[in-house]
Design an enzyme around this catalytic site. Structure first.
Site, short mmCIF file in Angstrom:
data_model
loop_
_atom_site.label_atom_id
_atom_site.label_comp_id
_atom_site.label_asym_id
_atom_site.label_seq_id
_atom_site.Cartn_x
_atom_site.Cartn_y
_atom_site.Cartn_z
N LEU A 95 20.68 84.81 -74.81
CA LEU A 95 19.42 84.08 -74.94
C LEU A 95 19.34 82.99 -73.88
O LEU A 95 20.33 82.33 -73.58
CB LEU A 95 19.32 83.46 -76.34
CG LEU A 95 19.39 84.41 -77.53
CD1 LEU A 95 19.18 83.64 -78.83
CD2 LEU A 95 18.37 85.53 -77.41
N HIS A 111 29.77 87.75 -85.07
CA HIS A 111 30.67 88.23 -84.01
C HIS A 111 31.93 88.79 -84.67
O HIS A 111 32.47 88.19 -85.59
CB HIS A 111 31.03 87.07 -83.07
CG HIS A 111 31.89 87.49 -81.93
ND1 HIS A 111 31.40 88.20 -80.85
CD2 HIS A 111 33.22 87.32 -81.70
CE1 HIS A 111 32.39 88.44 -80.01
NE2 HIS A 111 33.50 87.93 -80.50
N ASP A 143 24.16 78.58 -79.61
CA ASP A 143 23.80 77.53 -78.65
C ASP A 143 23.67 78.17 -77.27
O ASP A 143 23.53 79.39 -77.17
CB ASP A 143 24.80 76.36 -78.69
CG ASP A 143 26.21 76.76 -78.28
OD1 ASP A 143 26.40 77.88 -77.74
OD2 ASP A 143 27.14 75.95 -78.49
#
Length: 209
Positions: A95, A111, A143
């Protein structure tokens, strides 16, 4: 009766974690509503599964477009669906910082390792090659760095003698399907808050008091 919080799912492949979330909602284990499912790939099986479930499924192709252009369209679709939380379920794209800033502490990822160990691709293969005795999965806030944000929840899986990446992956995936819905419930209920580097559980809410 309070209205369920809305989540948006981003996926690029089979979407097994998306299905587990949808099943948890259906079974009443997760108080949420899937407002939109977005894929960047037309051939993603998860997109077809979403359509068959009667969900709002949207293809936003990423091929041949800049990350900024693609992310802007995805952000707009998520905001149009008024999502409270964005959940990455096998979304194979990093992202952009703009995306992360658009939903501060409102993007979750899962994950297949006990982060910060083995970030990135082939986490299960790395775990086997390093000879670790315990692996697992991590649900964390996203993040601007890869597999890095504050950890909401982890589940452990023993690495057995004779395990290869495939057998370990299968056992970790079973725990992923449990962990993701649990983590989403914690976040949506307000039982978790981010304090600097950590996602901290508020005791009175986390314990149901």
């Amino acid at each position: 009766m309070t209205q369920s919080k809305k989540i948006g799912i981003l996926l690029s492949g089979r979407g097994s974690n998306f299905e587990a979330i949808a099943n948890a909602i259906q079974a009443g284990r997760l108080d949420a509503e899937i407002a939109i499912v977005i894929s960047n790939r037309a051939d993603a099986p998860g997109l077809e599964i979403a359509r068959k479930r009667g969900l709002n499924a949207k293809l936003i192709p990423s091929k041949g477009r800049t990350r900024e252009e693609h992310d802007a369209e995805v952000i707009a679709a998520l905001k149009d669906a008024q999502v409270d939380l964005v959940c990455l379920a096998g979304y194979m794209r990093l992202l952009s910082p703009e995306f992360v800033r658009a939903f501060p502490h409102r993007i979750l990822n899962i994950h297949p390792s006990l982060l910060p160990a083995f970030p990135g691709l082939d986490a299960q293969k790395q775990a086997v090659e390093y000879g670790v005795k315990v692996s697992g999965c991590t649900v964390h806030f996203v993040d601007e760095h890869l597999d890095h944000g504050p950890i909401v929840l982890q589940k452990t899986v023993p690495v057995l003698e004779g395990d290869d990446e495939h057998s370990l992956s299968a056992r970790i995936l079973e725990q992923e399907h449990i962990a993701y819905s649990e983590a989403i419930q914690l976040v949506l209920s307000g039982a978790v808050e981010v304090q600097e580097r950590k996602a901290v559980r508020k005791k009175n809410l986390a314990e149901g008091k």
